[in-house]
Scaffold this active site. Structure first.
Site, PDB file in Angstrom:
ATOM      1  N   ARG A 245      32.926  59.246  64.492  1.00 42.49           N
ATOM      2  CA  ARG A 245      32.595  59.773  63.398  1.00 42.49           C
ATOM      3  C   ARG A 245      33.076  59.390  62.045  1.00 42.49           C
ATOM      4  O   ARG A 245      32.271  59.224  61.155  1.00 42.49           O
ATOM      5  CB  ARG A 245      32.712  61.130  63.520  1.00 42.49           C
ATOM      6  CG  ARG A 245      31.598  62.152  64.412  1.00 42.49           C
ATOM      7  CD  ARG A 245      32.027  63.420  64.697  1.00 42.49           C
ATOM      8  NE  ARG A 245      33.195  63.757  65.514  1.00 42.49           N
ATOM      9  CZ  ARG A 245      33.517  64.813  65.739  1.00 42.49           C
ATOM     10  NH1 ARG A 245      33.272  65.961  65.179  1.00 42.49           N
ATOM     11  NH2 ARG A 245      34.608  64.911  66.765  1.00 42.49           N
TER      12      ARG A 245
ATOM     13  N   TYR B 276      30.961  58.305  58.742  1.00 48.81           N
ATOM     14  CA  TYR B 276      31.245  58.987  57.660  1.00 48.81           C
ATOM     15  C   TYR B 276      31.586  57.968  56.420  1.00 48.81           C
ATOM     16  O   TYR B 276      31.222  58.231  55.039  1.00 48.81           O
ATOM     17  CB  TYR B 276      32.366  60.156  57.533  1.00 48.81           C
ATOM     18  CG  TYR B 276      32.063  61.163  58.508  1.00 48.81           C
ATOM     19  CD1 TYR B 276      30.640  61.383  58.788  1.00 48.81           C
ATOM     20  CD2 TYR B 276      33.173  62.091  59.075  1.00 48.81           C
ATOM     21  CE1 TYR B 276      30.467  62.545  59.716  1.00 48.81           C
ATOM     22  CE2 TYR B 276      32.866  62.899  59.918  1.00 48.81           C
ATOM     23  CZ  TYR B 276      31.316  63.326  60.214  1.00 48.81           C
ATOM     24  OH  TYR B 276      31.081  64.206  61.117  1.00 48.81           O
TER      25      TYR B 276
ATOM     26  N   TYR C 162      23.261  69.781  55.252  1.00 43.70           N
ATOM     27  CA  TYR C 162      22.857  71.397  55.634  1.00 43.70           C
ATOM     28  C   TYR C 162      23.979  72.132  55.567  1.00 43.70           C
ATOM     29  O   TYR C 162      25.186  71.830  55.354  1.00 43.70           O
ATOM     30  CB  TYR C 162      22.526  71.187  57.256  1.00 43.70           C
ATOM     31  CG  TYR C 162      23.350  70.765  58.432  1.00 43.70           C
ATOM     32  CD1 TYR C 162      24.250  71.811  58.902  1.00 43.70           C
ATOM     33  CD2 TYR C 162      23.606  69.328  58.576  1.00 43.70           C
ATOM     34  CE1 TYR C 162      25.197  71.532  59.618  1.00 43.70           C
ATOM     35  CE2 TYR C 162      24.791  69.089  59.508  1.00 43.70           C
ATOM     36  CZ  TYR C 162      25.420  70.076  60.173  1.00 43.70           C
ATOM     37  OH  TYR C 162      26.352  69.746  60.812  1.00 43.70           O
TER      38      TYR C 162
END
Length: 273
Positions: free
Chosen positions: A66, A70, A92
Site C-alpha cells: 500500500r 500511496y 471517501y
C-alpha cells in the site's frame, strides 16, 4: 508571472452526496483538476456528474504494498499543483481519517510553499457514533487501526469504548483479498486473544459497517470475543468493543474539585455514572 497552484483535500462522506459538505462540493466544482480515490461506483458517477473530467487515482490490488500505491497517489496529486492548477483531491469518508496519501500530499505541498488545506468530512467513526448510540463525551472513546493496536501493544481502558478499524487487514501490508481467509482469520484470532486478556471471552463486541447507500441499513453484528476469529467480515469492517462498565470514581479528586457531597455521592452527573 506563473500562476501558483493550490491543493484542496476533500471528502465525500460515507454516503456520497448526502454526506458531502457544501464546502467540499464547492471545492470540487471550482477545481481545474479533480482526482479521486473512493470506494464505490455510485460515488464515481456522482463526482463525474459534478466534474466530468475527474480522474481516478491509482488503487492497485493484490500484493502491491500500500505504501507504494500511496506514494504514486501523492505524485499524481502534486504534479498538476506544481504546474499551477487548482487541484481538488477527493477521498471517501473524512479525508484525514485512514488516508495516508491525503496527509502526505498535504505535508509535501506545504513543504514546497504551495497553498494547501484539508476540508473535514463525515467519517466511518461519525456514522458509528450515530448508529450505535455512542457518545464519546460520556465515557471517552479509544480509536486505533487494528494492526497498529497489536504491533505496538497499545494500552487501553476496558471502561471506555474501544474502536478498532481495518480488522480485515491485520498483518496485511497489501490490499484486502476476501479469498485469503487464512490470513484474515489469523489476524482475527490474534486480536481475539489479545482482547481476551482484559475482557471475558463472552464479552460481546459489534462488527460494524456504515451504510454506503441511504436505502441500506448499517451492519451491526454482535459477536463474542471468543467467536471473533471465525466471524464474517469485509474490507470495511470495524470492531466496536463496548466498555465493561463505568470507571470507578476517585473520591479524593471529587473532594478536591468540590464535587463530593460528603457521603460519597456526586453532585452532578458524570457521563451517566
Amino acid at each position: 508571472m506563473a500562476t501558483k497552484g493550490s491543493l484542496v483535500i476533500a471528502g465525500t462522506g460515507i454516503q456520497w452526496a448526502g454526506q458531502t459538505t457544501h464546502a467540499a462540493r464547492t471545492a470540487i466544482e471550482a477545481a481545474d483538476r479533480v482526482l479521486f480515490a473512493v470506494a464505490d461506483p455510485w460515488t464515481v458517477q456522482w463526482l463525474r456528474g459534478l466534474k466530468p473530467s475527474a480522474e481516478s487515482l491509482p488503487y492497485a490490488s493484490g500484493d502491491t504494498p500500500r505504501r507504494l500505491i500511496y506514494q504514486e497517489m501523492v505524485q499524481r496529486i502534486l504534479a498538476p499543483v506544481r504546474e499551477g492548477l487548482r487541484v481538488c483531491a477527493v477521498f471517501y469518508g473524512h479525508p484525514g481519517v485512514l488516508h495516508d496519501a491525503a496527509h502526505a500530499a498535504l505535508r509535501q505541498a506545504r513543504a514546497e510553499g504551495l497553498p494547501a488545506r484539508m476540508l473535514p468530512g463525515v467519517s466511518f467513526l461519525d456514522c458509528l457514533y450515530a448508529d450505535l448510540g455512542v457518545d464519546p463525551g460520556q465515557h471517552g472513546c479509544q480509536v486505533h487501526e487494528a494492526t497498529d493496536f497489536l504491533i505496538r501493544g497499545r494500552a487501553f481502558d476496558v471502561h471506555s469504548p474501544l474502536v478498532l478499524s481495518q480488522i480485515a487487514a491485520i498483518g496485511n501490508p497489501g490490499f484486502f483479498d476476501a479469498a485469503n481467509t487464512e490470513r484474515i482469520q489469523r489476524g482475527l484470532r490474534v486480536l481475539s486473544e489479545v482482547l481476551r486478556r482484559r475482557y471475558p471471552a463472552s464479552h460481546e463486541a459489534i462488527i460494524y459497517e456504515a451504510a454506503v447507500l441511504p436505502i441500506h441499513p448499517p451492519r451491526m453484528t454482535r459477536v463474542t470475543l471468543e467467536a471473533l476469529a471465525t466471524a464474517a467480515i469485509s474490507d470495511v469492517s470495524t470492531l466496536y468493543v463496548p466498555p465493561l462498565g463505568p470507571a470507578p470514581v476517585d473520591e479524593d479528586m471529587l473532594a478536591l474539585l468540590g464535587m463530593s457531597s460528603g457521603d460519597g455521592t456526586i453532585r452532578s452527573t458524570l457521563g451517566g455514572d
